[in-house]
Structures are given as C-alpha cells and as structure tokens.
Design an enzyme around this catalytic site. Structure first.
Site, short mmCIF file in Angstrom:
data_model
loop_
_atom_site.label_atom_id
_atom_site.label_comp_id
_atom_site.label_asym_id
_atom_site.label_seq_id
_atom_site.Cartn_x
_atom_site.Cartn_y
_atom_site.Cartn_z
N GLY A 1 0.80 -1.22 0.00
CA GLY A 1 0.00 0.00 0.00
C GLY A 1 0.82 1.26 0.00
O GLY A 1 1.61 1.53 -0.92
N LYS B 1 3.41 -10.32 -3.68
CA LYS B 1 4.21 -9.19 -3.20
C LYS B 1 5.64 -9.64 -2.87
O LYS B 1 6.61 -8.92 -3.15
CB LYS B 1 3.54 -8.57 -1.99
CG LYS B 1 2.17 -8.00 -2.30
CD LYS B 1 1.41 -7.63 -1.04
CE LYS B 1 0.01 -7.15 -1.34
NZ LYS B 1 -0.80 -6.90 -0.11
#
Length: 436
Positions: A136, A207
């Site tokens: 994020g 990720k």
C-alpha cells in the site's frame, strides 16, 4: 509553467477515486514537487453511472479502457483494475507499445508478467512503476530500489497482507476462532466476499516475489514462491503461542544462500509463523503491513504503515507519477531485466530452525506414544509438549509441541511416518518459529 503530465486513469474503485481526491486536495503541493501539474484527462471503469463521490464530469470517459493509451492527449496510464491477465494486461501492453509510461497497483500482473513488461518498457524507453502493488502506502519498493541501493540485501521478511494480519491479531485479542473473525473482517471491509487470495497466502506471495526481484536482483519467478495460508490456524494455536511468548503472523520471507557450484540460491516462503516478542513484526497489528530488510552495511531496515486503503495506496500511485513527471524512470527492478539473475530455489529441507507442530488426534490410548515415536525415528527432538483434553465425549484432542532446532527435512520425515495413521483426525499444522 511547464506542460502538465496528462494521465489516463483506468479503474475507479476505492483507490482510483482516492487518486482523484488526492490530486484535487494536494494539487499545488504535488505540482511543486513534480515540477509540473499532474492532470487527469481520461477515465474508464465498468459502470459509468456509479456514484464514486468524486466529480468525473471533468474527464473524458472511455468505454474501452484498453484503447486509452492510443490517445494523443495521454502521456501516462494508471492501471487500477486488477487481475493478472485480461483487460489489465492488455492495457499495460498497449500503453508500453504506444511509448507511454505505466503506473500500476496490480501485484498479480507484476508477479506473473512483470519481467516481460519491464523488458518492453526498457526497449521503449518508458517508465514502469508499481510502488502501490506492494504494501500500500509504504514506500518499500523505492526504499529497497533506491534508499538501500548501496547494500547487498541478505534477507527480507514481511507482513504483506492486511486481511490476514487483522484476522490473526483479532483472534489473539478476542480468543475467537478463524471462521468468526473472517466473517467480522468481511463485515468491516477488510476481507473480500471470496477471501481465497488473502487467506491462502497468494496475495502475500505475489508481493514477496516482487520484493525478492528488487532486493536480490533475481529474475522474478512467482512459481518458486511456496505459499501456505492461515485458514487452519485455531484459537488454541494462538493461545499456546501466547503462553510460549509468541504471536502468530503470516510472514513472507526470502533470503539467499551460496549455491554449491558458485553463485546464489533463493528461498521464498509465505507461512504462518510464531514470532517472538523481540522481533519487529511481533507488534504489527490489525491491517498494518511491515517489511524488515537486512542490508550488509545498513543493517536492519524497517518499513511499516498502512498496507491498503484509498489514501495510502493512492499516495503510492501519485508518488510514482511525481517521479515520472520529474523524469526519474530507471529499471523497474533496480537493474535492467537482462542483468537479473535466474537464481535456483534453495532446498528448504536443509534449513535449520525450531518449529511448532499441532496434531489433532483421536482420544484413545497410545496416540501420544505413536507421535513421539515418529519424532524419535525421524531425529526430531521435542523441546516441550502440551496436550489439550477433549471438549466433549468422543471429541478430538489437540497435541501441540515445540521442537528443538534442526533441519526442516526431519520434521517432514516425522510427518511422513505418521501419514495414514488412524490416530490423526486432521493433517498436522507446522509453523516455524522466527529468530528474534
């Protein structure tokens, strides 16, 4: 005044609307830092009529988002649609083929197609940026690619999925079991209606693969990431871990080791782990993300913050746009694609460490002796053992143990010896214990 950077925005969900709000509210600040205004000229999404809480009348609407890159009035495309393939990938390829930069928050697309897209971007001389795809609003991609660029990164560990972290830390606080807390996470908007990608560790694995490529200069290979999720973690495991001085977190970890014939091998794993109180990840609660990287000169680096949400993710998207407006492109994965090393996977079985093992067994004589005999025969040394009695007549019994440090292959062998045993009513759960 310098000419504006003209942007086409595909995807008007939570993050897309957040990008518009950020550019509206911080227009002067962003323009000053970018050296030129950032101007959205065209947008696209599935539902034109949906109220997103932002004024879209200022922008051209494109029914076919995959054609946005061909517009003469577009310099950069921002892709916030998601999905590893389909329209998002088509748009990404079209954008680069048109000689325009791409900013994306799409971790699945980068994990599966990032090398090809980066190679195309290098050939076209355009930017490919994806800060928002990992953690994020935390600038961990930039931190590793630029801030730690002088270091050989030795290891990366991270809490990379806010949904799982919310579930595990809420189980810890409330004593509730997985299913109940998952329902709560869905009600609060922290988990999707279909949470599979999150709770099975796939999102975190996407990720981790991206971080590994940047940190170690390795060719991105998502297939090499071993992923286990949190669906089998019980409230009883949380309680046992707490009694032992640990918390349970879903941790993505990657590190390199010397290869026998020279060079390096890479090990990438996403697993629920027991984290000791002194570890930086032990106190990361709720939907927060955190990444710990070990540099050979910088030492331990900690990146922590909001791992999702409109504001933090929009912040990462616009940070990439500012870089492009300044003319700061550079290789997507720190070095040109041709210089990324095709590292072989390391043998996880040879790694040494301590483990927590939980068995779900039938309540009858001899079960404990059967388990300990398998451990003995495989060369696993038991450090401590806890047996939880049955909750009702004929019910299951939980047997939890911590084993001394040893090769992972010995635990695998012990579980193989117990395969098919009528004493076990469910597959055992093994969770590694992180070193502080």
């Amino acid at each position: 005044m310098a000419e504006p950077l003209r942007i086409a925005l595909a995807g008007l969900g939570t993050v897309g609307a957040g990008v518009i709000r950020l550019l509206d509210e911080n227009a002067a600040l962003v323009g000053a830092r970018a050296g030129r205004p950032l101007q959205i000229v065209a947008v696209s999404a599935r539902d034109r009529a949906k109220d997103r809480g932002v004024d879209l009348s200022r922008y051209d609407w494109c029914d076919d988002m995959t054609a946005m890159a061909a517009r003469d009035d577009v310099d950069i495309v921002v892709e916030l649609v998601g999905g590893s393939d389909g329209p998002a990938l088509t748009l990404a390829r079209n954008t680069i083929a048109q000689g325009k930069g791409l900013v994306t928050a799409n971790k699945a697309m980068i994990a599966h197609h990032g090398l090809a897209l980066a190679e195309a971007a290098e050939s076209a001389g355009v930017a490919l940026k994806f800060e928002a795809a990992v953690a994020g609003g935390i600038p961990v991609v930039k931190g590793l690619r630029e801030g730690a660029a002088a270091n050989a990164i030795e290891s990366v560990q991270g809490i990379l999925n806010g949904t799982c972290n919310f579930i595990l830390s809420t189980m810890e606080d409330s004593g509730a079991d997985f299913g109940d807390v998952l329902a709560q996470a869905q009600a609060l908007g922290y988990a999707e209606a279909d949470p599979t990608f999150d709770i099975e560790g796939i999102d975190a694995a996407h990720k981790l693969a991206i971080l590994s490529a940047i940190a170690f200069g390795a060719r991105l290979d998502f297939a090499q990431v071993h992923a286990e999720g949190i669906a089998r973690v019980r409230a009883a495991d949380i309680a046992r871990a707490k009694d032992l001085g640990f918390v349970i977190r879903l941790v993505g970890s990657a590190d390199v080791e010397p290869a026998p014939g020279g060079g390096q091998r890479l090990l990438q794993r996403v697993r629920p782990c027991l984290v000791p109180d002194g570890h930086p990840l032990a106190h990361v609660d709720g939907p927060t993300n955190a990444v710990v990287a070990q540099g050979n000169f910088s030492g331990r680096l900690l990146f922590q913050g909001a791992g999702a949400g409109d504001g933090p993710t929009a912040s990462a998207v616009v940070a990439d746009l500012i870089d492009i407006a300044r003319g700061e492109a550079g290789p997507a994965f720190s070095v040109p694609v041709g210089d990324l090393a095709p590292l072989e996977p390391a043998d996880a079985g040879e790694r040494t460490g301590r483990n927590y093992i939980r068995f779900t067994v039938a309540d009858r004589p001899g079960v404990l002796a059967e388990i300990t005999a398998a451990m003995r025969d495989a060369g696993v040394s038991i450090e401590s053992l806890i047996q939880q009695g049955r909750q009702k007549e004929g019910g299951e019994v939980l047997v939890a143990m911590v084993v001394h440090e040893g090769p992972a292959r010995t635990v695998t062998e012990a579980l193989r010896l117990l395969e098919g045993s009528e004493s076990l009513t469910a597959p055992p759960l093994v969770m590694p214990i992180l070193a502080a």
